[in-house]
Design a protein around this motif. Sequence first.
Motif, mmCIF file in Angstrom:
data_model
loop_
_atom_site.group_PDB
_atom_site.id
_atom_site.type_symbol
_atom_site.label_atom_id
_atom_site.label_comp_id
_atom_site.label_asym_id
_atom_site.label_seq_id
_atom_site.Cartn_x
_atom_site.Cartn_y
_atom_site.Cartn_z
ATOM 1 N N GLN A 114 -40.351 -18.743 -24.839
ATOM 2 C CA GLN A 114 -39.374 -18.670 -25.149
ATOM 3 C C GLN A 114 -38.828 -17.810 -25.803
ATOM 4 O O GLN A 114 -37.745 -17.441 -25.594
ATOM 5 C CB GLN A 114 -38.999 -20.079 -24.913
ATOM 6 C CG GLN A 114 -36.746 -20.486 -24.776
ATOM 7 C CD GLN A 114 -36.506 -21.066 -26.201
ATOM 8 O OE1 GLN A 114 -37.396 -21.620 -26.478
ATOM 9 N NE2 GLN A 114 -35.115 -20.217 -26.037
ATOM 10 N N VAL A 115 -39.060 -18.854 -27.302
ATOM 11 C CA VAL A 115 -38.434 -17.633 -28.208
ATOM 12 C C VAL A 115 -38.582 -16.161 -28.355
ATOM 13 O O VAL A 115 -37.871 -15.668 -28.558
ATOM 14 C CB VAL A 115 -39.368 -18.914 -29.349
ATOM 15 C CG1 VAL A 115 -38.629 -17.759 -30.899
ATOM 16 C CG2 VAL A 115 -38.542 -19.650 -30.149
ATOM 17 N N VAL A 116 -40.069 -15.724 -27.592
ATOM 18 C CA VAL A 116 -40.215 -14.776 -27.563
ATOM 19 C C VAL A 116 -39.661 -13.806 -27.199
ATOM 20 O O VAL A 116 -38.844 -12.773 -27.315
ATOM 21 C CB VAL A 116 -41.898 -13.927 -27.646
ATOM 22 C CG1 VAL A 116 -42.599 -12.667 -27.673
ATOM 23 C CG2 VAL A 116 -42.370 -14.984 -28.907
ATOM 24 N N ILE A 117 -39.718 -14.754 -25.786
ATOM 25 C CA ILE A 117 -38.294 -13.683 -24.276
ATOM 26 C C ILE A 117 -37.441 -13.227 -24.759
ATOM 27 O O ILE A 117 -36.371 -12.644 -24.818
ATOM 28 C CB ILE A 117 -38.668 -14.583 -23.533
ATOM 29 C CG1 ILE A 117 -40.475 -14.448 -22.813
ATOM 30 C CG2 ILE A 117 -38.333 -14.034 -22.156
ATOM 31 C CD1 ILE A 117 -40.551 -14.970 -21.488
ATOM 32 N N ASP A 118 -36.680 -14.802 -25.304
ATOM 33 C CA ASP A 118 -35.202 -15.352 -26.414
ATOM 34 C C ASP A 118 -35.295 -12.972 -27.070
ATOM 35 O O ASP A 118 -33.325 -13.151 -27.876
ATOM 36 C CB ASP A 118 -34.558 -16.168 -25.990
ATOM 37 C CG ASP A 118 -34.253 -16.956 -24.662
ATOM 38 O OD1 ASP A 118 -34.601 -16.232 -23.608
ATOM 39 O OD2 ASP A 118 -33.864 -17.662 -24.257
ATOM 40 N N GLY A 119 -35.948 -13.443 -27.613
ATOM 41 C CA GLY A 119 -36.004 -12.803 -29.302
ATOM 42 C C GLY A 119 -35.416 -13.807 -30.072
ATOM 43 O O GLY A 119 -34.685 -13.296 -30.978
ATOM 44 N N ALA A 224 -28.831 -17.692 -28.696
ATOM 45 C CA ALA A 224 -28.692 -17.712 -27.368
ATOM 46 C C ALA A 224 -29.018 -16.819 -26.083
ATOM 47 O O ALA A 224 -29.338 -15.648 -26.855
ATOM 48 C CB ALA A 224 -27.306 -17.575 -26.874
ATOM 49 N N LYS A 225 -29.321 -17.218 -25.123
ATOM 50 C CA LYS A 225 -29.777 -15.951 -23.860
ATOM 51 C C LYS A 225 -29.020 -14.874 -24.535
ATOM 52 O O LYS A 225 -27.837 -15.449 -24.001
ATOM 53 C CB LYS A 225 -30.163 -17.133 -23.144
ATOM 54 C CG LYS A 225 -30.335 -16.569 -21.995
ATOM 55 C CD LYS A 225 -31.712 -16.290 -21.015
ATOM 56 C CE LYS A 225 -31.838 -15.449 -19.950
ATOM 57 N NZ LYS A 225 -32.107 -13.892 -19.876
ATOM 58 N N GLN A 226 -29.030 -14.115 -24.274
ATOM 59 C CA GLN A 226 -28.165 -12.606 -24.023
ATOM 60 C C GLN A 226 -28.267 -12.452 -22.254
ATOM 61 O O GLN A 226 -29.413 -12.433 -22.026
ATOM 62 C CB GLN A 226 -29.196 -11.224 -24.738
ATOM 63 C CG GLN A 226 -28.786 -12.116 -26.625
ATOM 64 C CD GLN A 226 -27.770 -13.010 -27.213
ATOM 65 O OE1 GLN A 226 -26.455 -12.505 -26.249
ATOM 66 N NE2 GLN A 226 -27.500 -13.728 -27.551
ATOM 67 N N PRO A 227 -27.147 -11.526 -22.201
ATOM 68 C CA PRO A 227 -26.187 -11.561 -22.471
ATOM 69 C C PRO A 227 -25.758 -12.653 -22.554
ATOM 70 O O PRO A 227 -25.988 -13.865 -21.788
ATOM 71 C CB PRO A 227 -25.181 -10.373 -22.517
ATOM 72 C CG PRO A 227 -26.399 -10.523 -20.959
ATOM 73 C CD PRO A 227 -27.347 -10.967 -21.117
ATOM 74 N N VAL A 228 -24.447 -13.877 -23.747
ATOM 75 C CA VAL A 228 -24.249 -15.018 -23.634
ATOM 76 C C VAL A 228 -22.375 -14.661 -22.416
ATOM 77 O O VAL A 228 -21.516 -13.585 -22.517
ATOM 78 C CB VAL A 228 -23.415 -15.700 -24.398
ATOM 79 C CG1 VAL A 228 -22.341 -16.583 -24.207
ATOM 80 C CG2 VAL A 228 -24.251 -15.488 -25.500
ATOM 81 N N THR A 229 -23.107 -15.176 -20.935
ATOM 82 C CA THR A 229 -21.856 -15.039 -20.003
ATOM 83 C C THR A 229 -20.949 -15.957 -19.647
ATOM 84 O O THR A 229 -19.771 -16.651 -18.559
ATOM 85 C CB THR A 229 -22.186 -15.012 -18.564
ATOM 86 O OG1 THR A 229 -23.661 -15.754 -18.669
ATOM 87 C CG2 THR A 229 -22.961 -13.608 -18.503
ATOM 88 N N ARG A 230 -21.859 -17.436 -19.887
ATOM 89 C CA ARG A 230 -21.026 -18.682 -19.818
ATOM 90 C C ARG A 230 -19.993 -19.397 -20.847
ATOM 91 O O ARG A 230 -20.463 -18.216 -22.290
ATOM 92 C CB ARG A 230 -21.282 -20.022 -19.525
ATOM 93 C CG ARG A 230 -22.536 -19.487 -18.359
ATOM 94 C CD ARG A 230 -23.334 -20.041 -17.314
ATOM 95 N NE ARG A 230 -24.023 -20.561 -18.725
ATOM 96 C CZ ARG A 230 -25.044 -21.460 -18.689
ATOM 97 N NH1 ARG A 230 -24.677 -22.649 -17.097
ATOM 98 N NH2 ARG A 230 -26.169 -22.119 -19.111
ATOM 99 N N PRO A 231 -18.836 -20.029 -21.067
ATOM 100 C CA PRO A 231 -18.341 -20.705 -22.219
ATOM 101 C C PRO A 231 -19.397 -21.737 -23.131
ATOM 102 O O PRO A 231 -20.002 -22.032 -22.769
ATOM 103 C CB PRO A 231 -17.536 -21.522 -21.812
ATOM 104 C CG PRO A 231 -17.492 -22.035 -20.289
ATOM 105 C CD PRO A 231 -18.548 -20.506 -19.783
#
Lengths: 679, 187
Positions: A114-119, A224-231
Amino acid sequence: MRSPFRGRPGPLRKLGDFLDDRTGWRGLVHEALYERVPGGARWRYVWGSTLVFAFMTQVITGLFLWASYSASAQTAWESVWYIQHEMAGGWLLRGIHHFMAQAMVILLALHLLQVVIDGAYKAPREVNFWLGLVLMMLVLGMALTGYLLPWDQKGYWATRVATNLAGLVPLVGPQLQQLVVGGPDYGHHTLTRFFALHAGFLPATLVLFLVVHLALFRKHGLHAKQPVTRPDGMFWPDQLLKDTVAMLAVMAVVLGVILVPAVRAMLAGGPVVAGELGAELGAPADPSQPYAAARPEWYFLFLFQFLKVFEGWGATGEFLGAIVVPGVIMLVMFLMPIVGRWRLGHRFNVAFTLGLLAGVAALTGLALDEDYYAVWADKQRLAEAARLYDETGGDEAKVLASVGDKAKARAVAGQFHAVEKLRRSEAFLAAVSTARADAERAAELAGRPERIPPAGALDLVRRDPLAQGPRLFAQHCGSCHAHVDPARPDAAAILAKSSAANLHGFGTAAWMRGLLDPEQVAGPAYFGNTAHREGDMVGFVQGDLQDKDTWKQADIEAVIAVMAAESGLGDAATPAQTIARGRELVAATDRCGGCHRFGDNGTDLGTACDLTGWGGREWLVGIIRDPTHERFYGTSNDRMPSFGKAAESAAPLLTAEQIGLIADWLRGAWYRPATLAGE
Amino acid sequence: MQTTKADGDRDSAGDTRRGFLAKVAALACGGLATVAPLAAGVWAFLDPLRRKGAAATFLPVTELTAVPDDGVPRQFAVVSERIDAWTGFPREPIGAVYLRREKGSQQVEALSATCPHAGCFVELEADGRCFRCPCHNSTFTRDGGIVQPSPSPRVMDALECQVSESGAVSVKWQNFYTGIADKVARE
Ligand code: FES
């Protein structure tokens, strides 16, 4: 903060205020819980928390296990046996610790992924990524050291391999190995050191790194997972709810692994033995017994398989496989935050991690396929190739000669690889089931009312006829004698390969009945494949004994009963007259006593074996020690070695104790636990 | 979730209810998950409470002739098999008793060597005239009576003693609670 207690402050509230004034705990809790989660709570963020939870579980169960564990070569296995089989709830405690350790390895992989994929490893979080890698190695180190602590066969042999690999480290290898092992040999200090590492040095270091890891995590905030779309959401309760649900799920899986066998047994109506649930405990570590079932824990299986790639390269290969390649992989991972600064670099990191996990999965699969091939191999398809392989030893010229057809010979030879794999797998599975039987027997022996002698459980196992008898028999007797229940479907095939009597049930009435059967006496289960095939006994059974006037059926039965009584394996309910009549017949010089000495019937020794105490312990020990003694075969002994007689300069083939073990095993004289059903 | 505020205190009413449920659920899940290892640990930790000591039995100690009838106590080892958790020990000394015989008597008196004060090993003075405990100096007469002042709350614990017809002396091996005035056997 609003209190759930309204109106006048209650005593709890007052206590809270009192403590808050002096410690500021509300602020701390607030800060810990009210953390913004950019983009809202997500399931993909739960892995870190579940890892912390898994670690806490290990600390809790580990401390309680510590309260009952004793690290020494004479008490480690014994204390773990006691936890597993005697202490209330011990099996559950050990089971949770064992399987949560495995869950932790899986959670580590997921967290890393998860850490690698999400950068999430990128600036400014590089240091935290590195800390995470260190934490990963610490966890793997605890897994490795924990595996040895029960001091059972599998932990012992896996650790020998692991520590030998440590010896390959350049320059300091041998010293490193000796330090880890606690001396030149495996023993007390291996255990005390591994225990100190497992329960002291490693977890303490881990806690230090974990504190910094978490502090840095809070400092940088969640990536946060990019792009941040939710509040945005809050850590408490949004994310924490997801985290705790995941924790509960992990615990449920662990408990499930422990309890499912129990549920299955209950549904099948069988008994549920608590000591058999949860983590396995092998037989006590024994450096003197081969252990072909040795494998590392499944999450290190890929490394084990990987080392096979370098087979034939000798120590260089192992050095490459166990140290250089894993070292390079760790280096690449440490460099990820730097490589990841470039867009392509990040893609490389993701691809590398996925590739690595895929490689690990593939190697693990390969290892499992090799070990368990016999379970799913199409044996029908390989049957002919297997037969030819056994006949020709894999020599293609011989195969051609046997098959006649070139194309067919090539096709058969093409399957030889699979046949070899099948044979290896069968050998492994046989070793696993032997290991399981040994483990069960060791636990059974430890559970005797007398418990384990101070010398330890290994001593108990080594003196057990049931554990040692089959091994000694296979090693020393099995090249000639069979030991097979005649009722088994494959008995005939096994007997055909033997060249001396079948000793299964030796001393019993059934065995004696077969000997006195004219059909069997010259068959492969008795004298058929020996020098006595046309001897006096065969002649007697097929001749005199068939004269129904002298030998009534009741007489023969009386002889059988008396011989079984001599060996001590007879039916206690045999009527006294039968025994008396049998004794008369065996002793009479115009019957058995014509050749055989029996009691004080005065027949000379040397013509045939002494039937006094036939098949009893003393008699068996005597014949194994020296069959050429006049009490037994004397000068007409066929091929049987005198196992207990020292040759001029060499020690005897077997010690008195070993001979006793074989005799006891043949006679079925071993410890059996009292069963409730009174079988 | 609509809130973007960093402070959870000022949610709207609906969010508060949802938030409350989430909080309860989170606490429940976390609690449940943690209970399993804790319960397993405590369960195993309490195991010793299920264990009973060996039942008090008469153990052979010595021969009558080895206890001179001069009224002076002598120390003897009590030998027995013993099971300690997973280890079964063969016969070995498991404790000591003092035996004493009056002039001409066929009866033997046995005293436990365990001090009734706090369990130290009471020693016999070199002249054999009295016992003294090395820990807090309780002193006892040679028949176990208390010499005041004494930290010990009671006299030395007498053990039941049998002499067989052949002269074998055996003692009922028992432990008693220390520090109290009454002699109460431990289970
Ligand atoms: S223990 Fe003997 S005087 Fe205190």
